[in-house]
Design an enzyme around this catalytic site. Structure first.
Site, mmCIF file in Angstrom:
data_model
loop_
_atom_site.group_PDB
_atom_site.id
_atom_site.type_symbol
_atom_site.label_atom_id
_atom_site.label_comp_id
_atom_site.label_asym_id
_atom_site.label_seq_id
_atom_site.Cartn_x
_atom_site.Cartn_y
_atom_site.Cartn_z
ATOM 1 N N HIS A 266 82.628 36.472 26.130
ATOM 2 C CA HIS A 266 82.254 37.466 25.102
ATOM 3 C C HIS A 266 81.010 36.997 24.342
ATOM 4 C CE1 HIS A 266 85.472 40.382 25.547
ATOM 5 N NE2 HIS A 266 86.334 39.389 25.649
ATOM 6 N N ASP B 259 80.432 39.174 19.591
ATOM 7 C CA ASP B 259 80.963 39.611 20.889
ATOM 8 C C ASP B 259 79.791 39.969 21.780
ATOM 9 O OD1 ASP B 259 82.721 40.730 22.973
ATOM 10 O OD2 ASP B 259 84.228 40.748 21.381
ATOM 11 N N GLU C 213 89.604 36.303 27.633
ATOM 12 C CA GLU C 213 88.844 37.011 28.668
ATOM 13 C C GLU C 213 87.521 36.329 29.028
ATOM 14 O OE1 GLU C 213 90.346 41.519 27.661
ATOM 15 O OE2 GLU C 213 88.621 40.796 26.557
HETATM 16 C C1 ACM Z 1 91.639 40.691 23.213
HETATM 17 O O1 ACM Z 1 92.140 41.792 23.011
HETATM 18 N N1 ACM Z 1 90.780 40.519 24.203
HETATM 19 C C2 ACM Z 1 91.955 39.552 22.377
#
Ligand code: ACM
Length: 488
Positions: free
Chosen positions: A235, A174, A298
Site C-alpha cells: 500500500h 496508502d 495486503e
Molecule cells: C484491510 O482492510 N486491508 C486492512
C-alpha cells in the site's frame, strides 16, 4: 373500560419518566422518585476549577436547556477505573463522581444525552454507575482513497466523543495518496498527495503539520487518542511515486487512481529503513499517544521474489521466505518505535511470518489472526470485517464493490470482540474493537456520514456495555429518541 385506559396512560407516563436514554447503555441504572427541574437553576452557577479531589461546581450548556448546576466530585473509586463515573440526580442536585478527568467527561456526556433526549423536561432522579467493558473503542477513517478536510475530521471526532468512542485511527498513507506533511521528504505530499483521475482532473490534498497539531489538540480536549497509520511494506505506491528509489524496481510511478491491491512494495534496504526512521521521528513528535499503526496488510510479494536485493536480505538473515522478510521489515521499524517509547500496531497479516512479542495485532479478516496473537500473549484489537467494516452497505443500500458484504445495524450491535474458546489469560489480551471506514466508494462528507450513522452508535454500545446488558429493541428506542433531538 375507563379504568383500564387510565392505567395504561399511567404506565406510559411512568415509563416515559422513569427512564434515562443514553447510548451506550450505562452498566447500572437505578431510577428514583422525583425529578430535577433544570429551569429553576438557570443563572445560579458558580464556576470553579476542577482537577483536584474535592467538590467543584461548574456548569455545562445543553442546546435546549441553557445552564445548570453540576457538582463534579473527583474521587477514588476502584470500581470506576480510568473512564468510569457515577452520576446521581436528585431533586436538588446533580453530582458526577469520577477518578479522572476522562471519567468526569463521560459523566457529562451521559448527562447531556439524558437532557437532550428528555427534550427540556425535568430530569428523572437516578443513580448511574458506569464504566466501559473494553478500554479500546475506536473508529477508523481512510483519508487516502478520498480526502477529508480538517473541519470534517474535527466533526468526526466530536461525533465519536458523543458516544464515548475513545480512539480515532487515522489511515494517513496508502497507494492512492500520502496525506501527512513530512518535512524531511517534501515530495511525499508535493507528488504523493495528488493523482490524476480518469476524467483528467487532479485530485488530492494533505494535512500540514500545523493542521495535524491542531487536530491532535482538538481530540485531546475531547479525551480522544489519535493513532496515525503509516502503511508498509505494501500500500505504498504514493510514496514510491514520490521517491522511486524506495521501491524494488526503481521505476517511475504515478499515484494510482484505481482501487485494489497494487504490486509495488518498499525494498528492504538500509535506505528504506533510514527513511522510516526519519518519518517516524516526525510522526512521534506529532502524535503523543502510545501507539503507531504500521500497516502490514495486503502486501504482495511478487517484487520481493524477483528482487536480488530482497533475496539477498532473506539469505543474509536466514529467513525462510518473503513472509518472514515482511516480519523482518516491520520488526525493524517496530524496534525503532519501541526505542522512542512507542508501541506498533499491525493488521492481522503480521501473524504470518513470525510475531514479535510487543506488536499489537488488529484482526480484520475475521477474529482468527487476533485469537492466534492473543494465545501468543500479544494485545489485540478486533475489527472483523463481517461486523466492523462501515464501508460495507447499510440495510437497503446497494453493494458497490465485490469485496463488500451487507452490514446492517443489528449485526454491528451483535459484535462481541471476545472470540470463543480462549483461555481467560488469552482473552485478557483482547483490548477492544474498532470499526473501519474505508473510502474507495465514499467521496463526500454526506456519504461518510451515511456510512457512519447510525452504525457507530451500535459499535459504541457493543464495546462499552456488558454483553448481558445489551438489548437491541431498547437500543433502537434510545437511538430514535437521541437522534430525533440531536439532528443526526
Ligand atoms: C484491510 O482492510 N486491508 C486492512
Amino acid at each position: 373500560m375507563k379504568k383500564v385506559v387510565a392505567i395504561i396512560i399511567l404506565i406510559q407516563s411512568f415509563t416515559c419518566f422513569s427512564q434515562v436514554n443514553v447510548i451506550p447503555q450505562p452498566q447500572q441504572v437505578t431510577m428514583k422518585e422525583g425529578a430535577f427541574d433544570l429551569s429553576k437553576l438557570q443563572g445560579k452557577t458558580i464556576l470553579l476549577d476542577s482537577g483536584q479531589i474535592g467538590i467543584h461546581r461548574t456548569f455545562i450548556r445543553s442546546g435546549s436547556s441553557g445552564k445548570y448546576v453540576l457538582n463534579l466530585l473527583k474521587a477514588r473509586n476502584i470500581e470506576l477505573g480510568n473512564e468510569g463515573y457515577r452520576l446521581r440526580v436528585s431533586t436538588d442536585s446533580i453530582i458526577i463522581e469520577a477518578n479522572t478527568d476522562t471519567g468526569i467527561q463521560n459523566g457529562k456526556i451521559t448527562l447531556d444525552q439524558i437532557i437532550t433526549s428528555n427534550n427540556g423536561n425535568p430530569i428523572p432522579c437516578c443513580d448511574i454507575t458506569d464504566f466501559p467493558t473494553y478500554s479500546y473503542r475506536a473508529m477508523h477513517l481512510d483519508v487516502c482513497r478520498h480526502f477529508f478536510s480538517k473541519e470534517f475530521i474535527k466533526s468526526y471526532i466530536d461525533q465519536l466523543a458523543y458516544f464515548k468512542i475513545n480512539t480515532f485511527h487515522w489511515h494517513l498513507t496508502d497507494d492512492q495518496g500520502w496525506r501527512i506533511e513530512i518535512k524531511k521528504y517534501p515530495k511525499l505530499t508535493e507528488t504523493g498527495a495528488w493523482r490524476i483521475e480518469k476524467d483528467s482532473s487532479r485530485y488530492g490534498g494533505f494535512y500540514t503539520q500545523d493542521e495535524i497539531k491542531e487536530i491532535v489538540a482538538y481530540a485531546k480536549e475531547r479525551f480522544i487518542t489519535i493513532i496515525p497509520e503509516i502503511e508498509m511494506p505494501g500500500h505504498s505506491s504514493a510514496a514510491l511515486a514520490a521517491y522511486p528509489y524506495l521501491g524494488c524496481t526503481g521505476r517511475a510511478l504515478t499515484v494510482p487512481s484505481t482501487w485494489g491491491i497494487k504490486n509495488d512494495i518498499y525494498a528492504p534496504t538500509d535506505t528504506v529503513f533510514k527513511f522510516f526512521e526519519d518519518v517516524m521521528d516526525e510522526i512521534c513528535a506529532l502524535f503523543p499517544g502510545r501507539y503507531i499503526h504500521i500497516g502490514g496488510d495486503e502486501a504482495p510479494k511478487a517484487q520481493w521474489k524477483s528482487s536480488p536485493i530482497a533475496q539477498s536480505v532473506i539469505k543474509k538473515n536466514d529467513l525462510r521466505n518473503e513472509e518472514e522478510l515482511q516480519h523482518y521489515f516491520m520488526h525493524r521499524v517496530e524496534k525503532y518505535l519501541n526505542s522512542k517509547g512507542k508501541l506498533a500496531i499491525g493488521w492481522g497479516e503480521v501473524v504470518k511470518g513470525g510475531l514479535s512479542d510487543s506488536m499489537l495485532v488488529m484482526s480484520w479478516m475475521s477474529k482468527e489472526a487476533g485469537s492466534k496473537a492473543a494465545r501468543h500473549g500479544n494485545d489485540v484489537i478486533m475489527a472483523p470485517r463481517g461486523y466492523c467494516y462501515f464501508d460495507y452497505p447499510q440495510e437497503g443500500d446497494p453493494i458497490k464493490a465485490i469485496w463488500m458484504l451487507p452490514l446492517p445495524l443489528k449485526k454491528v450491535y451483535s459484535f462481541d470482540p471476545k472470540p470463543k474458546g480462549l483461555t481467560a489469560s488469552a482473552a485478557n489480551h483482547i483490548l477492544g474493537g474498532e470499526a473501519t471506514l474505508w473510502t474507495e466508494y465514499v467521496k463526500t462528507v454526506q456519504e461518510a456520514q451515511h456510512q457512519l450513522f447510525p452504525r457507530v452508535t451500535a459499535l459504541a454500545e457493543a464495546l462499552w456495555t456488558k454483553p448481558g446488558k445489551k438489548n437491541y429493541n431498547d437500543f433502537q428506542r434510545r437511538l430514535q429518541l437521541l437522534t430525533s433531538h440531536t439532528g443526526h
